[in-house]
Design a protein around this motif. Structure first.
Motif, short mmCIF file in Angstrom:
data_model
loop_
_atom_site.label_atom_id
_atom_site.label_comp_id
_atom_site.label_asym_id
_atom_site.label_seq_id
_atom_site.Cartn_x
_atom_site.Cartn_y
_atom_site.Cartn_z
N UNK A 45 0.87 -1.18 0.00
CA UNK A 45 0.00 0.00 0.00
C UNK A 45 0.90 1.22 0.00
N UNK A 46 0.99 1.89 -1.14
CA UNK A 46 1.95 2.97 -1.35
C UNK A 46 1.28 4.33 -1.42
N UNK A 47 1.97 5.31 -0.86
CA UNK A 47 1.59 6.71 -1.01
C UNK A 47 2.80 7.48 -1.53
N UNK A 48 2.65 8.03 -2.74
CA UNK A 48 3.75 8.74 -3.40
C UNK A 48 3.52 10.24 -3.26
N UNK A 66 -1.56 -2.82 -10.64
CA UNK A 66 -1.70 -1.56 -9.91
C UNK A 66 -3.18 -1.22 -9.77
N UNK A 67 -3.58 -0.85 -8.54
CA UNK A 67 -4.98 -0.52 -8.23
C UNK A 67 -4.96 0.83 -7.52
N UNK A 68 -5.32 1.88 -8.22
CA UNK A 68 -5.21 3.24 -7.70
C UNK A 68 -6.44 3.60 -6.86
N UNK A 69 -6.19 4.17 -5.70
CA UNK A 69 -7.25 4.56 -4.77
C UNK A 69 -7.50 6.06 -4.79
N UNK A 79 8.04 -1.05 -23.37
CA UNK A 79 7.19 -1.59 -24.42
C UNK A 79 6.53 -0.49 -25.25
N UNK A 80 6.72 0.75 -24.80
CA UNK A 80 6.13 1.89 -25.51
C UNK A 80 4.84 2.39 -24.90
N UNK A 81 4.43 1.78 -23.78
CA UNK A 81 3.21 2.23 -23.11
C UNK A 81 3.49 3.46 -22.26
N UNK A 82 2.64 4.45 -22.38
CA UNK A 82 2.71 5.67 -21.57
C UNK A 82 1.28 6.03 -21.20
N UNK A 83 0.88 5.67 -19.98
CA UNK A 83 -0.51 5.77 -19.57
C UNK A 83 -0.65 6.43 -18.21
N UNK A 84 -1.81 7.00 -17.99
CA UNK A 84 -2.18 7.52 -16.67
C UNK A 84 -3.21 6.57 -16.07
N UNK A 85 -3.02 6.21 -14.81
CA UNK A 85 -3.94 5.30 -14.12
C UNK A 85 -4.61 6.08 -13.00
N UNK A 86 -5.94 6.03 -12.96
CA UNK A 86 -6.72 6.80 -11.99
C UNK A 86 -7.63 5.84 -11.23
N UNK A 87 -8.26 6.30 -10.13
CA UNK A 87 -9.16 5.43 -9.37
C UNK A 87 -10.23 4.79 -10.25
N UNK A 88 -10.48 3.50 -9.98
CA UNK A 88 -11.43 2.73 -10.76
C UNK A 88 -10.78 1.92 -11.86
N UNK A 89 -9.51 2.17 -12.14
CA UNK A 89 -8.81 1.45 -13.19
C UNK A 89 -7.88 0.39 -12.60
N UNK A 90 -7.75 -0.72 -13.33
CA UNK A 90 -6.84 -1.80 -12.97
C UNK A 90 -5.83 -1.95 -14.09
N UNK A 113 -2.21 7.45 -3.94
CA UNK A 113 -2.41 6.32 -3.03
C UNK A 113 -2.83 5.13 -3.87
N UNK A 114 -2.03 4.06 -3.86
CA UNK A 114 -2.38 2.90 -4.69
C UNK A 114 -1.82 1.62 -4.08
N UNK A 115 -2.36 0.51 -4.58
CA UNK A 115 -1.87 -0.82 -4.19
C UNK A 115 -1.03 -1.38 -5.32
N UNK A 116 0.15 -1.85 -4.96
CA UNK A 116 1.03 -2.54 -5.90
C UNK A 116 0.97 -4.02 -5.56
N UNK A 117 0.53 -4.84 -6.52
CA UNK A 117 0.27 -6.25 -6.30
C UNK A 117 1.12 -7.08 -7.25
N UNK A 118 1.82 -8.09 -6.72
CA UNK A 118 2.60 -8.99 -7.56
C UNK A 118 2.05 -10.39 -7.44
N UNK A 119 1.86 -11.04 -8.59
CA UNK A 119 1.44 -12.43 -8.67
C UNK A 119 2.49 -13.22 -9.44
N UNK A 120 2.76 -14.44 -8.99
CA UNK A 120 3.67 -15.30 -9.73
C UNK A 120 2.99 -15.75 -11.02
N UNK A 121 3.67 -15.65 -12.16
CA UNK A 121 3.04 -16.01 -13.43
C UNK A 121 2.85 -17.52 -13.57
N UNK A 122 1.99 -17.90 -14.50
CA UNK A 122 1.73 -19.32 -14.74
C UNK A 122 2.97 -20.04 -15.26
#
Length: 233
Positions: A45-48, A66-69, A79-90, A113-122
């Motif tokens: 649970x990060x606050x930047x 990433x789950x933004x609160x 990869x060339x992605x440049x995005x803004x992530x806001x509350x309600x987006x995953x 304020x957001x959650x950074x979540x890591x899952x082990x890949x398949x």
């Protein structure tokens, strides 16, 4: 069996520009009892602070969600992605064979304020990838909305991990019941508010680790926002 992990028991780091609570061992925080749960490896649970963030750094063989609160998270990657992530987006970034990315708070007047979540890949060695979707409050109100799954079911973000992620908002008489698959693990992370989980009261930042139970019941919420993980054992 349901085990509650209280918010105050998490690891904590204050770097000035970043304040972070660690549900599992991460960086300088190490607790052999909490190295992960099933294939869930990290919930931070990060606050930047305004105008700061994580500089360019690399990852590999990890599914990072990433789950933004509150606020905004600006993402840029190799990869060339440049995005803004806001509350309600995953957002899901598959590190795969390797990816470099940065994340920062572009605002000058408020923290992110957001959650950074890591899952082990398949499996390891997959090609890196990126996905991002929005889920409105109406989709999560009084129910568990599927926001991440291996199949991308019900409009969820496709995950390259044997895990399903649900998000819900509960208040007052709103409740949800979920049948739990046999042989799997369930992790409930209460983002904020308060909520009853199988009869146990959780407060914001608390978690419930569930094994060998047949159902999950969420009720008696007070301005609660919750994430539920269905995980490989």
């Amino acid at each position: 069996m349901l085990t509650v992990r209280k918010s105050r028991e998490r690891g904590y780091a204050d770097h000035g520009w970043l304040r972070s609570y660690h549900s599992f061992s991460f960086a300088d925080y190490h607790d052999p009892r909490y190295m992960g749960f099933g294939n869930l490896r990290v919930i931070n649970e990060d606050r930047i602070a305004p105008g700061t963030g994580f500089g360019a750094h690399g990852h590999r063989d990890m599914e990072i969600v990433s789950y933004v609160l509150e606020g905004e998270l600006a993402h840029k990657d190799s990869l060339g992605n440049e995005q803004s992530i806001v509350p309600g987006e995953v957002q899901r970034m598959s590190a795969g064979t390797g990816v470099v990315h940065s994340e920062h708070n572009p605002a000058q007047g408020r923290s992110t304020h957001f959650l950074q979540i890591w899952l082990l890949p398949s499996r390891q060695g997959m090609a890196p990838g990126y996905a991002q979707k929005a889920f409105g409050d109406a989709q999560k109100r009084g129910r568990l909305c599927l926001v991440g799954s291996p199949e991308g079911r019900e409009g969820s973000v496709q995950l390259n991990a044997d895990a399903r992620l649900y998000a819900g908002l509960f208040d007052g008489a709103e409740q949800a019941v979920m049948v739990l698959p046999e042989g799997r693990k369930t992790y409930v992370h209460l983002v904020r508010g308060s909520l009853q989980v199988n009869g146990q009261r959780l407060e914001g930042g608390d978690a419930a680790m569930i094994e060998q139970e047949t159902q999950l019941q969420l009720d008696a919420g007070k301005e609660a926002e919750v994430l539920v993980f269905d995980l490989a054992p």
